[in-house]
Design an enzyme around this catalytic site. Structure first.
Site, PDB file in Angstrom:
ATOM      1  N   GLY A 217       0.826  -1.330  -0.026  1.00 46.73           N
ATOM      2  CA  GLY A 217       0.070  -0.119   0.029  1.00 46.73           C
ATOM      3  C   GLY A 217       0.836   1.246  -0.181  1.00 46.73           C
ATOM      4  N   SER A 218       0.321   2.149   0.794  1.00 45.96           N
ATOM      5  CA  SER A 218       1.034   3.700   0.556  1.00 45.96           C
ATOM      6  C   SER A 218       2.390   3.639   1.392  1.00 45.96           C
ATOM      7  CB  SER A 218      -0.030   4.837   1.346  1.00 45.96           C
ATOM      8  OG  SER A 218      -1.075   4.734   0.349  1.00 45.96           O
TER       9      SER A 218
END
Length: 488
Positions: A217-218
């Protein structure tokens, strides 16, 4: 000598030669195979009849051999077995070995080449062989803090010392109790092993910290940002497009930001602000502009594409199995840690650790040293550099940007009073997106003198499910671990 006698003598000589060759082959050339054959009861009695060395954390044995009144003489016993199982692994009559028990078996069993003097002394004095003590790098306070903070949620926590690569904490849940597998009641031990092996839901024998790869993810935006800064075309204050939604190139797929929010009313913002609030649409376009080659190269410098022996092997994190032929939309998705990008919590912790260490990536390790029964050091791990992931100037810029994430961005729950903390949150979609996302936090502290880097992943949003974010669920866990190290 008549013909018949000569023939008989020749046959006897051939038989003796065949016997000599056969015996030599069995006793010398096939010795290792025979000793390791699970059907060799003599080898089992010799192995389990030895006073196996302890595995030690903070001066206390977390795995040791205790005398028992049966034909095996000793049984393995694990203090706080579930807490340390992803590290120690198990030592079992029926299921073999795993983890440190397998990777450091020669030292623990006293058969390592480095212990030849000890073995010779045992032969000359007629004393029983003893294994050596394997001392781990784990900080017991950090390990306990990670365990307690993760609670009943599924996931993993890894903490590293940035300047050396020493593993300070490694926790994974669900886990198992290696004492159940160490039992000399082979029926009970086998039943316990099969129960663990067949639990396809929890997968307790698979360490989520080192053996499971997740979409990062981020948290992967750190890698994307590093690639941008290293290119020379971007600075933290460079203004980048940040639309409300982003249509992936060559598709009709629109990707938005968390909760459908807009990053900036103007449709653009600085790179530093894009990282601070974790703006997806800015990073989709940024990765597309950088291209697959630059992204793949930067990921490899942080350790993607490699397995690490800690001393048991970690799973290989990946940027993309075929980066050379990635379509632009896949490259864009990779910029926010989705698509084909997958990483172990160990790898995500290494990324933060490299930034904390001025850009230099250190090889992770969990064995500090080995001591023989006389407490003499026979082996000691020396920190080893894997090279520069980024330049020192890029590392400094990334650090400042990560501090902003914690001070005034998506990671405020990782704040520690009186300490500057650098960090990055992450929310990762997985599977068919029908399940709540995995949530991440990675970072280090203190930002100006890093002592600990950490990565936390909680599967399916943990206790908050679909309402979870990396900032709300994973950041507090990371905070607890960092505090434990800094207060130690």
């Amino acid at each position: 000598m008549n013909t018949t006698t000569r023939r008989l003598a020749s046959i006897v000589m051939v038989m003796f030669l065949a016997l000599l060759v056969s015996t030599t082959w069995i006793q010398f050339f096939r010795a290792d195979d025979l000793n390791s054959d699970p059907r060799n009861a003599r080898a089992l009695y010799e192995q389990f009849g030895t006073d196996r060395g302890p595995i030690v954390v903070g001066g206390e044995a977390i795995a040791s051999s205790v005398p028992v009144d049966d034909e095996w003489n000793y049984q393995r016993e694990y203090a706080q077995g579930r807490l340390y199982a992803p590290l120690t692994g198990y030592y079992s009559l029926v299921s073999g070995t795993s983890g440190i028990e397998r990777a450091e078996n020669d030292f623990l069993a006293g058969t390592a080449d480095a212990l030849w003097v000890d073995r010779l002394q045992n032969v000359l004095t007629g004393t029983d062989a003893q294994g050596s003590a394997v001392e781990l790098t784990i900080d017991p306070a950090a390990q306990q803090a990670a365990w307690d903070a993760l609670g009943d949620q599924r996931g993993a926590v890894v903490a590293l010392e940035p300047s050396t690569g020493r593993i300070l904490a490694l926790v994974a849940k669900p886990t198992f109790d290696p004492n159940d597998l160490a039992s000399h009641d082979t029926g009970d031990a086998n039943e316990a092993y099969l129960d663990l092996l067949n639990d396809r839901d929890k997968k307790p024998l698979e360490s989520r910290a080192t053996a499971t790869i997740y979409p990062p993810g981020s948290t992967f935006k750190l890698v994307t940002t590093a690639a941008a800064l290293e290119s020379g075309d971007y600075e933290p204050d460079t203004v980048v497009p940040a639309p409300s939604t982003y249509t992936l190139t060559g598709t009709r797929t629109d990707v938005g930001n968390f909760a459908g929010t807009s990053c900036a009313s103007s449709g653009e913002m600085t790179l530093a602000d894009a990282l601070r609030i974790s703006c997806n649409t800015a990073y989709l376009g940024l990765a597309g502009d950088l291209g697959a080659e630059a992204m793949d190269e930067q990921a490899e410098k942080f350790g993607y594409g490699s397995s690490f022996s800690i001393p048991f092997a970690s799973a290989v994190s990946q940027y993309d199995p075929d980066a050379s032929s990635m379509s632009t939309d896949r490259v864009e998705l990779s910029g926010i840690g989705q698509g084909s990008v997958a990483a172990t919590p160990l790898e995500v912790a290494m990324t933060s650790a490299a930034i904390a260490n001025g850009g230099e990536l250190m090889e992770p390790y969990s064995v500090e040293r080995v001591r023989n029964p006389e407490l003499e050091v026979v082996s000691e791990t020396r920190p080893s550099s894997l090279g520069d992931a980024v330049s020192s100037s890029t590392a400094a810029a990334l650090t400042d940007m990560m501090v902003s994430v914690v001070e005034d961005g998506s990671g405020t729950s990782a704040q520690i009073s009186g300490v500057r903390v650098a960090g990055k949150t992450g929310t990762a979609q997985h599977g068919d997106n029908s399940e709540p996302p995995h949530v991440w936090f990675t970072g280090f502290a203190p930002a100006d003198d890093p002592q600990v880097a950490v990565a936390v992943v909680v599967e399916n949003g943990g206790d908050l499910g679909g309402q979870a974010t990396g900032g709300s669920v994973s950041a507090p866990i990371a905070k607890a671990v960092m505090e434990a190290v800094l207060n130690g």
